[in-house]
Every structure is written in structure tokens, then in C-alpha cells.
Design a protein around this motif. Sequence first.
Motif, PDB file in Angstrom:
ATOM      1  N   ARG A   1       0.841  -1.200   0.000  1.00 10.96           N
ATOM      2  CA  ARG A   1       0.000   0.000   0.000  1.00 10.96           C
ATOM      3  C   ARG A   1       0.875   1.247   0.000  1.00 10.96           C
ATOM      4  O   ARG A   1       0.592   2.215  -0.688  1.00 10.96           O
ATOM      5  N   ALA A   2       1.957   1.201   0.769  1.00 19.63           N
ATOM      6  CA  ALA A   2       2.881   2.339   0.822  1.00 19.63           C
ATOM      7  C   ALA A   2       3.522   2.543  -0.551  1.00 19.63           C
ATOM      8  O   ALA A   2       3.670   3.666  -1.024  1.00 19.63           O
TER       9      ALA A   2
ATOM     10  N   ARG B   1       2.294   1.804  -3.464  1.00 25.71           N
ATOM     11  CA  ARG B   1       1.337   2.374  -4.402  1.00 25.71           C
ATOM     12  C   ARG B   1       1.144   3.861  -4.156  1.00 25.71           C
ATOM     13  O   ARG B   1       0.966   4.629  -5.078  1.00 25.71           O
ATOM     14  N   LYS B   2       1.212   4.247  -2.889  1.00 27.52           N
ATOM     15  CA  LYS B   2       1.062   5.664  -2.573  1.00 27.52           C
ATOM     16  C   LYS B   2       2.227   6.444  -3.163  1.00 27.52           C
ATOM     17  O   LYS B   2       2.053   7.509  -3.740  1.00 27.52           O
ATOM     18  N   ASN B   3       3.427   5.886  -3.013  1.00 32.60           N
ATOM     19  CA  ASN B   3       4.604   6.538  -3.582  1.00 32.60           C
ATOM     20  C   ASN B   3       4.468   6.700  -5.085  1.00 32.60           C
ATOM     21  O   ASN B   3       4.832   7.726  -5.645  1.00 32.60           O
TER      22      ASN B   3
ATOM     23  N   ARG C   1       1.834   7.059  -6.800  1.00 35.39           N
ATOM     24  CA  ARG C   1       0.909   8.123  -7.159  1.00 35.39           C
ATOM     25  C   ARG C   1       1.546   9.497  -6.971  1.00 35.39           C
ATOM     26  O   ARG C   1       1.153  10.450  -7.605  1.00 35.39           O
ATOM     27  N   ASN C   2       2.542   9.575  -6.079  1.00 31.74           N
ATOM     28  CA  ASN C   2       3.199  10.866  -5.866  1.00 31.74           C
ATOM     29  C   ASN C   2       4.317  11.112  -6.873  1.00 31.74           C
ATOM     30  O   ASN C   2       5.153  11.989  -6.686  1.00 31.74           O
TER      31      ASN C   2
END
Length: 98
Positions: A40-41, A43-45, A47-48
Motif C-alpha cells: 500500500r505504501a 502504491r502511494k509513492n 501516485r506521488n
Amino acid sequence: MADQQLTCRDCGQVFTFTDGEQEFYASKNLSAPQRCKACRANRKNDRNGGGGMREMHDAVCAQCGAQCQVPFKPRPVEEGGKPVLCKACFMAKRDMAA
Ligand SMILES: [Zn+2]
Ligand SMILES: [Zn+2]
């Protein structure tokens, strides 16, 4: 409620969906997570802008006048921006410098 063991759909690892997390997800009306914390972390990266798709801006090559796209917002040279080069001109210039 008891802790649940879920399987991450990205890396296939079993991770714990804790009692507290289940309550949190339920209170937000969310369904159970599909991925472990690490994925999850990641995937967040993404997106950034960490390796994902970058926003591209239209530009005109300062050398040959071709339409091209650059990963930054081009500024006019008069305003201190760097002249934009298309890929071909950029490569040619780099080859010359080497
Ligand atoms: Zn995972
Ligand atoms: Zn060019």
C-alpha cells in the motif's frame, strides 16, 4: 472481533488485518484491504510521482521547432527558463558533448 489473516494481492504475503483496523475500516465503510502495508505504501509513492506516470507538458523544440513533450512545465527563455529540446536534438547535443 478477532484479527484476520489476509493475503496481499500484490506480493502474495499474508498480513494481519487487526481488530482495531477492522473497526476503523468498518467505521469508514471501507471493505477489507487487498494489499499488505508495504505494498500500500508503494502504491502511494507511485501516485506521488515516484516512478509512476509523470505529467507531460507540450513544448516546442528550441532547435528544430518540433512539437515535443517534457516532464516539466517549460518557461519562456526570457523568464529564465531553459530552452526545450526534443529528444532527437537532446540526444544529438549530448553525443556532441561526450
Ligand atoms: Zn504486499
Ligand atoms: Zn529538436
